[in-house]
Motif scaffolding. Structure first.
Motif, PDB file in Angstrom:
ATOM      1  N   UNK A 294       2.590 -10.604  -2.919  1.00  0.00           N
ATOM      2  CA  UNK A 294       1.876 -11.610  -2.135  1.00  0.00           C
ATOM      3  C   UNK A 294       0.738 -10.998  -1.311  1.00  0.00           C
ATOM      4  N   UNK A 295       0.323  -9.802  -1.705  1.00  0.00           N
ATOM      5  CA  UNK A 295      -0.818  -9.155  -1.046  1.00  0.00           C
ATOM      6  C   UNK A 295      -0.453  -8.402   0.209  1.00  0.00           C
ATOM      7  N   UNK A 296       0.826  -8.162   0.431  1.00  0.00           N
ATOM      8  CA  UNK A 296       1.275  -7.506   1.649  1.00  0.00           C
ATOM      9  C   UNK A 296       1.075  -6.001   1.645  1.00  0.00           C
ATOM     10  N   UNK A 297       1.231  -5.417   2.812  1.00  0.00           N
ATOM     11  CA  UNK A 297       1.118  -3.979   3.021  1.00  0.00           C
ATOM     12  C   UNK A 297       2.469  -3.433   3.488  1.00  0.00           C
ATOM     13  N   UNK A 298       2.533  -2.131   3.712  1.00  0.00           N
ATOM     14  CA  UNK A 298       3.759  -1.551   4.258  1.00  0.00           C
ATOM     15  C   UNK A 298       4.067  -2.169   5.621  1.00  0.00           C
ATOM     16  N   UNK A 299       3.045  -2.456   6.402  1.00  0.00           N
ATOM     17  CA  UNK A 299       3.250  -3.090   7.703  1.00  0.00           C
ATOM     18  C   UNK A 299       3.881  -4.473   7.543  1.00  0.00           C
TER      19      UNK A 299
END
Length: 432
Positions: A294-299
């Motif tokens: 869904x386009x997320x990052x590690x954060x």
């Protein structure tokens, strides 16, 4: 304010069908997947690239299933609400060289899986089921659901002290089932029989994961049919309830504030340390890939995990009328008293006060009563996937379940109402 219940006695009827159709973890996850497919979920392969589209998805790996529903417009850092369970039960499993026998009896060589009540497997009509691995790299489920095997008990005339001194069973010598007559025992007889049964070509099976199961179907019991007797309630009762709850929660669509998840693992009964067990990477990998798709990052992943809660649902002990002294004197969970909250300060269960509040809120919303289980201080406490999930993924986890009798017997006993009470509580939890 509580909502009208989603599930009633019909849920328990359906549970009995699910138990009968799921003699192995492989059959259980196939049946769960079929039910989710009817609710609009679709299977995704771990070897494919995943997209971030909304909707219901699931991953199958061996005897484990991870399923989740992404609401339309869910942010990458949306937290998860997870129902955890396990698909395996203690039983007898076929050895790599299964064909054996002596004194004119044809027998199967089996290993003891997990911690079964061995005496409960004696003198029962048993079938054989599992997964066949084929020469072409595919697998095939097989289920011989008829009286095929029997572990015969020694007659009392040859063991006069059995009722006074107790039954003593040697796992190697006394638990090998018979399945026919004959002096000429040949390697390959069992697999040839299963190839013929499954309609496979001779020599096509090159590997197998096979286990013994009772063929007696689940049944209502008692004067008013207020009890259910059946196999593998530990822990297919929770798998069935979790599957129904996830399908129901997915019907809420974009209203969901969380991403509801079902995580049903294999190998809980022998420590969960496998690629399909709770101590493996499967759940963490699926959740992280969902965030990244869904386009997320590690954060985003860290934010989602920090606000995630897991209800680890496994069966627990109802107070036993003949052994009440084995239970904590102030905690006596009863069948049909609603799901139990499992507590152990030595982290055999993962529940703490904040987790209790989450579960209490879900039960209140669903209009479901709940009880608390604590072990007698003089008795060792069992455990389940809850502490493993909490430690491995850093996820707040609460251990719950349904109180039963005869845990780890070939045929266990629960109240007829508790399965649908659990399903209603799990649905309220997943919906947030």
């Amino acid at each position: 304010m509580s909502e009208p219940p989603r599930f009633d006695r019909g849920h328990t009827d359906d549970l009995m069908s699910f138990l009968a159709a799921s003699p192995t973890p492989y059959h259980a996850v196939a049946n769960a997947a079929e039910r989710l497919e009817k609710a609009g979920f679709r299977q995704v392969a771990e070897t494919d690239a995943w997209d971030g589209t909304a909707g219901g998805k699931y991953v199958l790996r061996g005897g484990a299933i991870i399923a989740w529903y992404v609401p339309e417009g869910a942010a990458a850092h949306t937290p998860f609400r997870i129902v955890g369970a396990h698909t395996d039960s203690p039983n007898l499993r076929v050895k790599p060289r299964p064909d054996s026998g002596a004194h004119g009896w044809r027998q199967l060589a089996v290993e003891i899986y997990g911690g079964p009540l061995l005496n409960s497997w004696l003198d029962r009509d048993l079938g054989l089921a599992g997964r066949l691995s084929l020469r072409d790299g595919t697998t095939r489920l097989v289920d011989v659901d008829r009286p095929l095997l029997r572990v015969p008990q020694l007659a009392i005339h040859l063991d006069r002290a059995v009722n006074s001194d107790g039954l003593k069973l040697d796992k190697q010598r006394h638990m090998q089932p018979v399945w026919g007559l004959g002096e000429d025992v040949r390697d390959g007889d069992l697999i040839a029989f299963l190839e013929e049964t499954a309609g496979l070509a001779e020599g096509s099976v090159t590997g197998w994961d096979l286990m013994v199961h009772p063929v007696e179907p689940p049944a209502y019991l008692g004067r008013d049919r207020e009890l259910v007797a059946g196999p593998r309630m530990d822990n297919l009762l929770s798998v069935h309830a979790g599957t129904a709850a996830l399908a129901a929660a997915a019907g809420r669509g974009p209203e969901l504030p969380y991403i509801p998840v079902l995580a049903a693992f294999d190998h809980e009964e022998n420590g969960s340390q496998s690629d399909t067990g709770a101590d493996g990477p499967l759940l963490g990998s699926v959740l992280e890939r969902s965030v990244l798709a869904r386009g997320g990052t590690y954060e985003d992943r860290a934010r989602a995990f920090a606000a995630t809660v897991c209800l680890s649902s496994d069966t627990g002990h109802a107070v036993h009328p003949n052994y009440a002294e084995r239970h904590d004197p102030t905690h006596h969970p009863r069948v049909d008293g609603g799901p139990i909250l499992k507590v152990n300060v030595n982290n055999r269960y993962a529940t703490d006060g904040s987790g209790r509040a989450v579960f209490a809120a879900a039960c209140e919303k669903a209009g479901v009563p709940f009880q608390t289980f604590v072990s007698n201080n003089a008795m060792p406490c069992g455990t389940t996937i809850g502490p493993i999930t909490a430690a491995r993924h850093g996820i707040r986890t609460v251990d719950i379940g349904v109180a039963i009798l005869s845990m780890h017997s070939v045929r266990e006993l629960c109240g007829a109402k508790d399965p649908f009470l659990l399903a209603n509580a799990l649905t309220a939890f997943l919906e947030g």
